[in-house]
Design an enzyme around this catalytic site. Structure first.
Site, mmCIF file in Angstrom:
data_model
loop_
_atom_site.group_PDB
_atom_site.id
_atom_site.type_symbol
_atom_site.label_atom_id
_atom_site.label_comp_id
_atom_site.label_asym_id
_atom_site.label_seq_id
_atom_site.Cartn_x
_atom_site.Cartn_y
_atom_site.Cartn_z
ATOM 1 N N ARG A 1 -5.071 -1.172 5.519
ATOM 2 C CA ARG A 1 -4.313 -2.233 6.482
ATOM 3 C C ARG A 1 -4.297 -1.939 7.783
ATOM 4 N NH1 ARG A 1 -5.976 -3.571 2.478
ATOM 5 N NH2 ARG A 1 -5.167 -4.109 0.541
ATOM 6 N N SER B 1 2.374 -9.600 0.303
ATOM 7 C CA SER B 1 2.665 -8.024 -0.240
ATOM 8 C C SER B 1 3.571 -7.656 1.064
ATOM 9 C CB SER B 1 1.592 -7.235 -0.320
ATOM 10 O OG SER B 1 1.778 -6.300 -0.797
ATOM 11 N N GLU C 1 4.354 -3.485 5.058
ATOM 12 C CA GLU C 1 3.176 -3.999 5.397
ATOM 13 C C GLU C 1 3.111 -5.336 6.488
ATOM 14 O OE1 GLU C 1 -0.553 -6.079 2.760
ATOM 15 O OE2 GLU C 1 0.155 -4.041 2.065
#
Length: 306
Positions: free
Chosen positions: A172, A222, A292
């Site tokens: 990520r 998420s 995230e």
């Protein structure tokens, strides 16, 4: 005075003043942008950035606003959205997509042309630009596996090309997060495949996503990165936080790794819930969760009672 100057310099560009960002975010939260701009092409984009830089106004690009939370105080200066920069072209086994292109729709273009390699992203909400910026991934695939290169906008308003090998991709993560450059378009290398097999795989992944993820409420996707050797959702469940709620935002009862806006929650509710979950999981398991989701903008100024 500056408004007159802006109207002159940016004549013809779609700019909305003091525009509430909650109208555009997946979470349905977020305060106003001073100026919200929707460039139709790179020429308009360059004009906006040039004007902002010349007038010492901050500017940022707000992709598709799927994996972020905009604070209730909003964002100063220019917020640029790429909704109108959304052309997708196919040349042989290469797909080129402008940054505002919808990621899910781009995977459907690949499917239509019987090109395989993009199936993993068939259910990921967001834009192409955001997907490259975050190195989006799911079910074993990620953007770094298929990217050839990206054209990016520098803070000076110049456009340059970055090859995939220079993106410093990680989990990520990409170099763009370090240097604050913005994707304008990206090229992806795919392989010839069988239309039926590609379609079946996309169907399977979307079915899995619908089973596991709370798609019925606004959310920011998420919330936490996967901690080494653990699953964030599992740690949150073990801390007995499913359904835990602050204001109108709660930890999903369907998937603990998600937080959903169930009752007109605010960005502050999201931020407070994230902090509370991090604290409680750390107490319960000793593992520190790392968000995230990106949190941007200014906190709302609370008026004190006199």
């Amino acid at each position: 005075m500056m408004l007159n100057e802006m109207n002159k310099s940016l004549e013809g560009v779609d700019i909305r003043i003091n525009e509430p960002l909650k109208k555009y975010t997946y979470t349905k939260v977020g305060g106003p942008a001073d100026f919200l701009a929707f460039p139709r092409n790179r020429y308009e984009l360059a004009r906006i950035v040039k004007f902002a830089n010349q007038n010492n106004l901050p500017w940022m690009v707000l992709g598709n606003a799927s994996n972020l939370i905009v604070r209730d105080g909003g964002i100063r200066g220019f917020v640029i959205m790429f909704d109108k920069l959304n052309a997708v072209t196919v040349d042989g086994y290469v797909i080129e997509a402008e940054a505002g292109s919808n990621l899910i729709e781009t995977t459907k273009v690949a499917q239509y042309h019987s090109l395989t390699g993009f199936e993993f992203a068939c259910g990921i909400p967001g834009s192409i630009g955001g997907a490259v910026f975050m190195n989006a991934g799911a079910y074993g695939g990620e953007i770094s596996h298929i990217l050839i290169s990206a054209q990016v906008l520098t803070r000076d308003g110049e456009i340059k090309t970055i090859e995939a090998r220079d993106m410093r991709f990680g989990y990520r993560h990409s170099v763009l997060q370090d240097n604050q450059e913005v994707v304008v378009s990206a090229k992806f290398s795919l392989k010839p495949g069988d239309y039926t097999i590609i379609s079946q795989e996309m169907q399977r992944l979307n079915h899995l996503r619908a089973l596991k993820q709370p798609l019925e409420h606004p959310s920011c996707g998420s919330v936490f990165k996967r901690p080494l050797g653990h699953f964030a959702g599992q740690l949150i469940m073990e801390a007995q936080l499913m359904g835990h709620r602050i204001g109108g935002v709660e930890v999903s009862t369907k998937h603990a790794g998600f937080m959903v806006n169930v009752a007109n929650g605010s960005a502050k509710n999201y931020e407070d819930l994230i902090a509370d979950v991090i604290h409680r999981v750390k107490e319960n398991s000793g593992v520190t969760l790392e968000p995230e989701v990106r949190i941007i903008g200014e906190k709302e100024v609370q008026m004190e009672d006199s």
